[in-house]
Design an enzyme around this catalytic site. Structure first.
Site, mmCIF file in Angstrom:
data_model
loop_
_atom_site.group_PDB
_atom_site.id
_atom_site.type_symbol
_atom_site.label_atom_id
_atom_site.label_comp_id
_atom_site.label_asym_id
_atom_site.label_seq_id
_atom_site.Cartn_x
_atom_site.Cartn_y
_atom_site.Cartn_z
ATOM 1 N N ASP A 48 -25.440 -23.907 43.777
ATOM 2 C CA ASP A 48 -24.646 -24.145 42.951
ATOM 3 C C ASP A 48 -23.487 -25.198 42.850
ATOM 4 O O ASP A 48 -22.711 -25.493 43.043
ATOM 5 C CB ASP A 48 -23.952 -22.337 43.531
ATOM 6 C CG ASP A 48 -24.947 -21.838 43.192
ATOM 7 O OD1 ASP A 48 -25.210 -21.455 42.342
ATOM 8 O OD2 ASP A 48 -24.325 -20.311 43.545
ATOM 9 N N GLU A 216 -26.787 -16.450 33.322
ATOM 10 C CA GLU A 216 -25.607 -16.880 33.480
ATOM 11 C C GLU A 216 -25.522 -18.335 34.492
ATOM 12 O O GLU A 216 -26.475 -19.106 33.625
ATOM 13 C CB GLU A 216 -25.740 -16.262 34.967
ATOM 14 C CG GLU A 216 -27.056 -16.900 35.712
ATOM 15 C CD GLU A 216 -27.360 -15.922 37.551
ATOM 16 O OE1 GLU A 216 -26.819 -15.094 37.530
ATOM 17 O OE2 GLU A 216 -27.758 -16.322 38.005
#
Length: 327
Positions: A48, A216
């Site tokens: 991420d 997402e």
């Protein structure tokens, strides 16, 4: 800059691919296999990732990790460990992480002479989550001050407060997009003075109805009069079995409606794929985009065949219909 030299050498090939794709009404990804990640060296483990250019030169990168993992680079190629944003723990996040020290999906930007970082606290598979805000004048490990909670979700919310991304519009409005699974990706307006919510309104900007509603990791990037919503479809965090892929849609207004290349709304499951598993690259996703001089840079993570999460960096090009492609 080695990465810049490499991409310059590829520019002619990329232009030919884009031109061919345009003739046949295809994306560049349809006309060629996906590119491998660009050269990165040093500390390349990442999950991420988010990156920002430092006003003093070089780059600051943050990733999911205990206390938020920081890395620095002078050239966007060689990365070095730079400690943790919160080396002394984050007790305020414990109610959402079940005491786990790992904080998720930081989003770093530089606003008004200060680094700002939105980040999430949660546990896997739970919608009891919260997004927090922190700031630092230097970005250095241990220098971050937590400014408190921005938004939270509960087990009955029907949406999930993780994967934040701050977008500042050309007119100076601040918007925070976020979300994962459940009812999809949401957006709220932010007060630039506080970094917290400006009002109680919430916008639904993307939702899927297949694969467990797996959408997402939103990132909104303004380019050429459009807001581009980059996002991830399918499943992360399973090593080489991950099916994450990077999608894009666009809108003339920041709150949507966003549509993909075929005109399908993201609220109806739309999204145009621009990067997916190929060769020994598995599950490339959780995209972030920055402007770096004349280049638009895509940052993401992917998994190797051993299951290790690695930092991926490529450039974005724009075809004749103003849709992005990865090279």
């Amino acid at each position: 800059m080695r990465f810049r030299l490499r991409t310059t050498m590829l520019a002619g090939v990329t232009a030919l691919v884009a031109a061919t794709a345009s003739i046949y009404g295809l994306s560049s990804a349809d006309a060629a296999t996906y590119p491998n990640p660009g050269l990165v060296t040093g500390s390349t483990g990442a999950h991420d990732p988010t990156i920002v250019k430092r006003p003093t030169g070089g780059y600051l990168l943050a990733t999911t990790g205990a206390g938020i993992t920081l890395k620095t680079s002078s050239d966007r190629t060689a990365f070095a460990d730079a400690g943790k944003a919160f080396p002394n723990g984050t007790s305020w996040a414990d109610p959402y992480t079940n005491g786990d020290a790992n904080l998720w999906a930081p989003d770093i930007s530089y606003q008004g002479g200060k680094y700002l970082m939105y980040y999430a606290a949660s546990s896997f598979g739970s919608s009891k989550s919260a997004i927090f805000l922190a700031g630092s004048t230097t970005g250095a490990a241990g220098s971050w001050t937590n400014y408190g909670k921005v938004i939270e979700s509960t087990t009955s919310s029907g949406w999930n407060a993780i994967d934040p991304n701050l977008t500042v519009t050309p007119s100076g409005e601040w918007w925070l997009s976020f979300g994962s699974f459940w009812s999809g990706i949401k957006m709220v307006k932010i007060n630039p003075s506080s970094g917290k919510r400006a009002d109680s309104a919430m916008y639904n900007i993307a939702e899927r109805f297949v694969n467990s509603k797996s959408v997402e990791a939103p990132f909104i990037y303004y380019h050429g009069g459009y807001y581009y919503l980059f996002m991830s479809f399918d499943f992360c965090c399973q090593g080489a079995s991950s099916t994450y892929r990077t999608m894009v849609a666009r809108s003339k207004t920041v709150t949507g409606p966003y549509v993909d290349r075929a005109g399908v709304a993201t609220t109806a499951g739309g999204g145009t794929q621009i990067l997916a598993a190929h060769d020994a690259v598995y599950g490339p996703g959780h995209p972030a985009v920055i402007a770096d001089g004349t280049q638009d840079v895509l940052v993401y993570h992917y998994y190797t065949s051993s299951g290790a999460a690695k930092l991926g960096i490529n450039l974005l090009g724009w075809d004749s219909s103003a849709w992005p492609y990865v090279y």
